[in-house]
Design a protein around this motif. Structure first.
Motif, PDB file in Angstrom:
ATOM      1  N   PRO A 105       0.647  -1.233   0.117  1.00 32.67           N
ATOM      2  CA  PRO A 105      -0.058  -0.058  -0.167  1.00 32.67           C
ATOM      3  C   PRO A 105       0.868   1.189   0.099  1.00 32.67           C
ATOM      4  O   PRO A 105       0.491   2.143  -0.751  1.00 32.67           O
ATOM      5  CB  PRO A 105      -0.894  -0.311   1.374  1.00 32.67           C
ATOM      6  CG  PRO A 105      -0.742  -1.253   1.584  1.00 32.67           C
ATOM      7  CD  PRO A 105       0.367  -2.232   1.187  1.00 32.67           C
ATOM      8  N   ASP A 106       1.891   1.174   0.539  1.00 37.55           N
ATOM      9  CA  ASP A 106       2.930   2.465   0.640  1.00 37.55           C
ATOM     10  C   ASP A 106       3.519   2.731  -0.667  1.00 37.55           C
ATOM     11  O   ASP A 106       3.415   3.805  -1.017  1.00 37.55           O
ATOM     12  CB  ASP A 106       3.855   2.152   1.719  1.00 37.55           C
ATOM     13  CG  ASP A 106       3.405   2.451   3.208  1.00 37.55           C
ATOM     14  OD1 ASP A 106       2.736   1.200   3.620  1.00 37.55           O
ATOM     15  OD2 ASP A 106       3.301   3.265   3.886  1.00 37.55           O
ATOM     16  N   SER A 109       0.939   4.192  -3.035  1.00 30.66           N
ATOM     17  CA  SER A 109       0.429   5.372  -2.603  1.00 30.66           C
ATOM     18  C   SER A 109       1.359   6.715  -3.008  1.00 30.66           C
ATOM     19  O   SER A 109       2.499   6.190  -2.750  1.00 30.66           O
ATOM     20  CB  SER A 109      -0.073   5.313  -1.241  1.00 30.66           C
ATOM     21  OG  SER A 109      -0.294   6.907  -0.746  1.00 30.66           O
ATOM     22  N   SER A 112       3.238   8.127   0.672  1.00 29.89           N
ATOM     23  CA  SER A 112       4.400   7.321   1.704  1.00 29.89           C
ATOM     24  C   SER A 112       5.492   6.995   0.744  1.00 29.89           C
ATOM     25  O   SER A 112       5.247   6.656  -0.423  1.00 29.89           O
ATOM     26  CB  SER A 112       3.591   6.198   2.407  1.00 29.89           C
ATOM     27  OG  SER A 112       4.575   5.180   2.691  1.00 29.89           O
ATOM     28  N   ILE A 114       7.523   4.824   2.745  1.00 30.28           N
ATOM     29  CA  ILE A 114       8.001   4.199   3.686  1.00 30.28           C
ATOM     30  C   ILE A 114       7.754   2.538   3.316  1.00 30.28           C
ATOM     31  O   ILE A 114       6.459   2.076   3.477  1.00 30.28           O
ATOM     32  CB  ILE A 114       7.464   4.283   5.153  1.00 30.28           C
ATOM     33  CG1 ILE A 114       7.888   5.818   5.425  1.00 30.28           C
ATOM     34  CG2 ILE A 114       8.111   3.470   6.307  1.00 30.28           C
ATOM     35  CD1 ILE A 114       9.622   5.979   5.675  1.00 30.28           C
TER      36      ILE A 114
ATOM     37  N   ARG B 289       0.083   5.402  11.720  1.00 25.24           N
ATOM     38  CA  ARG B 289       0.427   4.519  10.701  1.00 25.24           C
ATOM     39  C   ARG B 289       1.832   5.093  10.236  1.00 25.24           C
ATOM     40  O   ARG B 289       1.966   6.416   9.876  1.00 25.24           O
ATOM     41  CB  ARG B 289      -0.202   4.133   9.689  1.00 25.24           C
ATOM     42  CG  ARG B 289       0.128   3.235   8.767  1.00 25.24           C
ATOM     43  CD  ARG B 289      -0.869   3.351   7.488  1.00 25.24           C
ATOM     44  NE  ARG B 289      -0.773   2.346   6.423  1.00 25.24           N
ATOM     45  CZ  ARG B 289       0.196   2.166   5.988  1.00 25.24           C
ATOM     46  NH1 ARG B 289       1.379   2.973   5.915  1.00 25.24           N
ATOM     47  NH2 ARG B 289       0.524   1.212   4.870  1.00 25.24           N
ATOM     48  N   ALA B 290       2.970   4.213  10.237  1.00 28.13           N
ATOM     49  CA  ALA B 290       3.948   4.788   9.543  1.00 28.13           C
ATOM     50  C   ALA B 290       3.764   4.908   8.096  1.00 28.13           C
ATOM     51  O   ALA B 290       3.144   4.455   7.524  1.00 28.13           O
ATOM     52  CB  ALA B 290       5.298   3.639   9.743  1.00 28.13           C
ATOM     53  N   GLY B 291       4.611   5.794   7.355  1.00 26.05           N
ATOM     54  CA  GLY B 291       4.154   6.075   6.056  1.00 26.05           C
ATOM     55  C   GLY B 291       3.515   7.488   5.974  1.00 26.05           C
ATOM     56  O   GLY B 291       3.805   8.400   5.275  1.00 26.05           O
ATOM     57  N   TRP B 292       2.424   7.685   6.334  1.00 33.37           N
ATOM     58  CA  TRP B 292       1.448   8.628   6.530  1.00 33.37           C
ATOM     59  C   TRP B 292       0.552   9.181   7.733  1.00 33.37           C
ATOM     60  O   TRP B 292      -0.314   9.916   7.582  1.00 33.37           O
ATOM     61  CB  TRP B 292       0.543   8.591   5.171  1.00 33.37           C
ATOM     62  CG  TRP B 292      -0.324   7.313   5.074  1.00 33.37           C
ATOM     63  CD1 TRP B 292      -1.287   7.308   5.793  1.00 33.37           C
ATOM     64  CD2 TRP B 292      -0.547   6.301   4.178  1.00 33.37           C
ATOM     65  NE1 TRP B 292      -2.339   6.209   5.644  1.00 33.37           N
ATOM     66  CE2 TRP B 292      -1.673   5.539   4.701  1.00 33.37           C
ATOM     67  CE3 TRP B 292       0.230   5.934   3.199  1.00 33.37           C
ATOM     68  CZ2 TRP B 292      -1.829   4.518   3.953  1.00 33.37           C
ATOM     69  CZ3 TRP B 292      -0.230   4.877   2.572  1.00 33.37           C
ATOM     70  CH2 TRP B 292      -1.210   4.167   2.606  1.00 33.37           C
ATOM     71  N   HIS B 316       9.960   7.667  10.166  1.00 36.09           N
ATOM     72  CA  HIS B 316       9.183   6.793   9.365  1.00 36.09           C
ATOM     73  C   HIS B 316       7.995   7.511   8.812  1.00 36.09           C
ATOM     74  O   HIS B 316       6.821   6.784   8.512  1.00 36.09           O
ATOM     75  CB  HIS B 316       8.867   5.548  10.177  1.00 36.09           C
ATOM     76  CG  HIS B 316      10.101   4.642  10.445  1.00 36.09           C
ATOM     77  ND1 HIS B 316      10.137   3.367   9.710  1.00 36.09           N
ATOM     78  CD2 HIS B 316      11.250   4.854  11.140  1.00 36.09           C
ATOM     79  CE1 HIS B 316      11.425   3.147   9.836  1.00 36.09           C
ATOM     80  NE2 HIS B 316      11.917   3.947  10.932  1.00 36.09           N
ATOM     81  N   GLY B 317       7.851   8.847   8.446  1.00 31.33           N
ATOM     82  CA  GLY B 317       6.867   9.338   7.786  1.00 31.33           C
ATOM     83  C   GLY B 317       5.859   9.938   8.474  1.00 31.33           C
ATOM     84  O   GLY B 317       4.636  10.003   7.971  1.00 31.33           O
TER      85      GLY B 317
END
Lengths: 408, 382
Positions: A105-106, A109, A112, A114, B289-292, B316-317
């Motif tokens: 998913p990252d 998207s 992100s 990560i 959540r990491a990433g966003w 980690h975002g």
């Protein structure tokens, strides 16, 4: 020449870290062939990033000993493991500590970078199976990997998710490609993707190492009007100005005033974007205080050491519309974005040459640690000796960078 | 009938607090006429917000006494001072603790809602000249609270803090838009911009937290996790769109963030802290959540403690942001939320759980501190 080494271990030279904070030792190692989804690379050059130094000094986990440090590099594919279709022997590649599997998913998207398919973890070995491809020649004792790259060695094995291919249209000199492997990409990416600095903005950059100067570059490219550089080293003022800094603050020269006070005065309330490029939680708090109420963003890029205190944010202050965001690799997706930066370098929109302040041979790698820890360099490019793999005791072909820098 | 051209002082009742943490006393006071750029409002009803309680308890600065608390209210304009445009006697209005001058860089930008010309501060007096408009029976000044002071039959508010609303709004509902409901709904809708399918975690299911849930619901969030120590909030939460409930006391060995990470397969997209405790702000951050993952801080920290963020985690975002009033510009956005209520997209009546007359205002404090109410409407005229 490359094909004959495929599927066999390669015996070559590595700079190994055996004890925290001690000079690296040049030793012979055996580099195992790449397994499925892995690629073995002949390193052309590598450079020292402060994160290597942070881990080199660390006694406890996540530092592990012995290990091969280094994560900023450029190289050529020597052989590929099963399932690898993205790159072929002879391809120019840049390894990146932050992966991009492309399926999770990252990765799917644009919010992100990560990757959760192959999440970033501190492992002693490869991301998929945790085992290492390095061993001391002779004893066979394993040597740990470092953050999915391990570039202080003539040959390394990297998971394909951690590799960026620079195709024939993106032939940039290997020392410049090396910079895109971590530091410069992180800084430029942060200004571009994480902060999305818009024209006319005011930016403050805390720490004018390679990352901070790359933030300055990136902010300038995005049309920032004022870029305030903050550094304890007065020598950084001159190089800073060449890289886009419009004003310079030395915290020792503020007459006792806090840097955030000075910045708030200079900017009439605080900067739109404040970047922390050191890895100090105290500086992060200062950067936060220097950001403007209403929309001020603080971007954390620096990697603090394991024992660092957490970042402390005054809770009433954050209610006033400020935010704090962090990123790895400047929010960039390696495979997607590194080629874009390479193109910007070729189009002369991105300045990379000024980041290379020193060059040396592999045997002199400890000199790079001295220069960086003394604040005397930005990036030292460490050139490998060439294809000196000794599979059969034969000497190899010497590959030296050409004068104009294009890869062989 | 008041003479608008030359308003006079008004003698009326107000609930005055004379010492930190002491019950309010309904007394006779005099409310002076509005000065330039000010509006005198006849309060119809008001409600108690936990931020009133936080400052009511405060012994040291910026706690000052005697003070008239209250900042969530609905009223009618009684008279206006010089240079006031856009308001006339009889207008239905809500006062807001946050100003909107319309002229400063923040008011002109869509990125900010914190007016920099009339900055939010916990002042004893009016924003422009720092003096008070209230005098008690002995002729001594009584201090304002956030420039609103709605626990009074009449109050004086700066024009930058007055918002005209649709007169067809029921008064107790309009009152909610003055602070709590707008803060929560605004935070989900405007600040976080929760998108359909998102996962949301809300720490603290008071009126603000439930308003976040309501806001997340109308934005199409698919998972709305409510966290509260009060087990009664589980049933109540369902009415506001909460899909999963966590009582930290019932988790055993697990931490709240571990539970949320499990429920959301890695962490919630948006985490809201709606209480005002630094430890929970950290928990909220860990649960994102990491990433966003975004953590939104709405609570006013009860002890002024700082928020602690582990630096490797933010790399980690993750993002932490905070806001006053849910990122909402009072004059622009309250009418939008009022419309959403009137066309039944937004449900607000369920926030009102009790009502009392002014003389029983201390009951409202008890109910709130005991966790028994969401919003208790305090009527001036009953």
């Amino acid at each position: 020449m490359e094909q004959s080494t495929a599927k066999k271990p390669i015996r070559c030279k590595a700079a190994v870290s055996k004890v925290a904070g001690q000079p690296l030792e040049m030793v012979e190692v055996d580099v195992a062939p790449p397994r499925a989804h892995e690629v073995r690379i002949r390193i052309l050059c590598t450079s020292l990033c402060h994160t290597d130094v942070t881990f080199w000094r660390m006694k406890d986990f996540p530092a592990m000993y012995p290990s091969i440090l280094g994560h900023e590099a450029a190289g050529v594919v020597e052989s590929v493991g099963e399932e690898v279709v993205e790159v072929s022997p002879g391809d120019t590649v840049v390894p990146v500590f932050s992966g991009q599997c492309g399926d999770c998913p990252d990765c799917l998207s644009d919010r992100s970078n990560i990757c959760s398919g192959l999440p970033f973890r501190f492992l002693p070995g490869m991301p998929r199976d945790g085992t290492t491809r390095f061993a001391f020649a002779g004893t066979g004792e394993p040597i740990h990997n470092f953050i999915n790259v391990s570039s202080f060695v003539e040959y390394t094995v990297v998971d394909v998710a951690h590799l960026v291919r620079l195709g024939p249209g993106l032939m940039i000199p290997p020392d410049k490609a090396c910079l895109l492997s971590c530091g410069v990409s992180t800084g430029v990416g942060a200004a571009w993707k994480v902060a999305a600095v818009e024209p006319g903005s005011t930016v403050a950059v805390f720490g004018l190492g390679a990352v901070g100067l790359a933030v300055a570059q990136g902010s300038k490219m995005r049309g920032a009007k004022r870029i305030i550089g903050v550094d304890l080293n007065p020598d950084k003022c001159e190089i800073g100005k060449r890289m886009g800094i419009t004003e310079f603050i030395n915290p020792n020269d503020t007459g006792g005033k806090a840097v955030s006070e000075v910045i708030k005065e200079m900017t009439g309330g605080g900067a739109d974007y404040c970047f922390e490029c050191i890895g100090s939680t105290a500086v992060t708090a200062e950067a936060f205080s220097s950001s403007r109420m209403g929309w001020g963003k603080t971007i954390v890029l620096g990697v603090a050491s394991g024992a660092a205190a957490p970042i402390s944010i005054p809770s009433y202050e954050i209610l006033r519309g400020r935010s704090v965001v962090g990123s790895l690799f400047g929010g960039l997706k390696p495979k997607t974005d590194v080629p874009l930066l390479a193109q910007k370098y070729l189009d002369e929109e991105l300045e990379l040459d000024e980041f290379v302040t020193h060059e040396m041979g592999f045997d002199d790698i400890n000199g790079a640690f001295d220069l960086l820890t003394q604040g005397k360099c930005l990036r030292c490019i460490i050139w490998m000796d060439g294809a000196s793999a000794k599979e059969n005791g034969n000497g190899g072909v010497n590959v030296k960078p050409k004068q104009n820098g294009t890869l062989v | 009938m008041e003479d608008n051209k030359c308003p006079k002082p008004i003698r009326c009742k107000a609930a005055v607090c004379r010492a930190a943490g002491e019950p309010l006393v309904v007394e006779e006071i005099v409310v002076e006429p509005p000065k330039a750029h000010e509006v005198r409002i006849k309060i119809v009803c008001t409600s108690l917000c936990h931020s009133d309680v936080t400052f009511w308890r405060m012994k040291d600065f910026p706690g000052v006494f005697p003070r008239i608390f209250g900042h969530e209210a609905f009223g009618v304009v009684e008279s206006v001072g010089e240079h006031v445009e856009g308001f006339a006697a009889g207008d239905a209005v809500v006062p807001t603790f946050l100003a909107q001058c319309g002229e400063c860089p923040d008011c002109k930008s869509s990125r900010s809602n914190v007016c920099s010309k009339y900055r939010f501060m916990v002042r004893p007096g009016m924003p422009r000249d720092e003096t008070t408009r209230f005098v008690d029976a002995n002729g001594s000044p009584v201090y304002h609270f956030l420039g609103v002071s709605s626990f009074s039959e009449y109050t004086v508010v700066d024009v930058t803090q007055v918002v005209k609303v649709d007169p067809s709004l029921p008064p107790p509902t309009a009152c909610l838009l003055s602070c709590g409901a707008t803060t929560g709904v605004g935070a989900a809708w405007k600040l976080a911009k929760v998108e359909p399918g998102s996962s949301v975690a809300i720490f603290g299911l008071g009126a603000v937290g439930l308003a976040v849930a309501e806001g997340a619901r109308i934005c199409g969030a698919s998972k709305i996790i409510g966290v509260d120590l009060n087990p009664e909030k589980q049933e109540l939460g369902k009415k506001f769109g909460v899909t999963h409930f966590i009582n930290p006391k019932e988790l055993g060995e697990k931490t709240v963030s571990q539970a949320i990470i499990e429920m959301t397969d890695g962490g919630a997209d948006y985490c809201f802290e709606c209480i005002g405790l630094a430890a929970l702000m950290s928990d909220a951050f860990q649960s994102s959540r990491a990433g966003w993952g975004k953590t939104i801080i709405l609570g006013v920290e009860m002890h002024g403690s700082p928020l602690s963020i582990p630096s490797h985690e933010i790399l980690h975002g993750k993002c932490v942001m905070g806001s006053l009033f849910g990122g909402v510009k009072p004059k622009d956005d309250i009418p939008i939320l009022a419309d959403k209520y009137l066309n039944k997209e937004l449900e607000l009546d369920k926030f009102i759980t009790h009502e009392v007359p002014l003389k029983d205002i201390n009951t409202a404090f008890d109910l709130l501190q005991q966790g028994k109410s969401l919003r208790c409407t305090i009527w001036m005229d009953k």
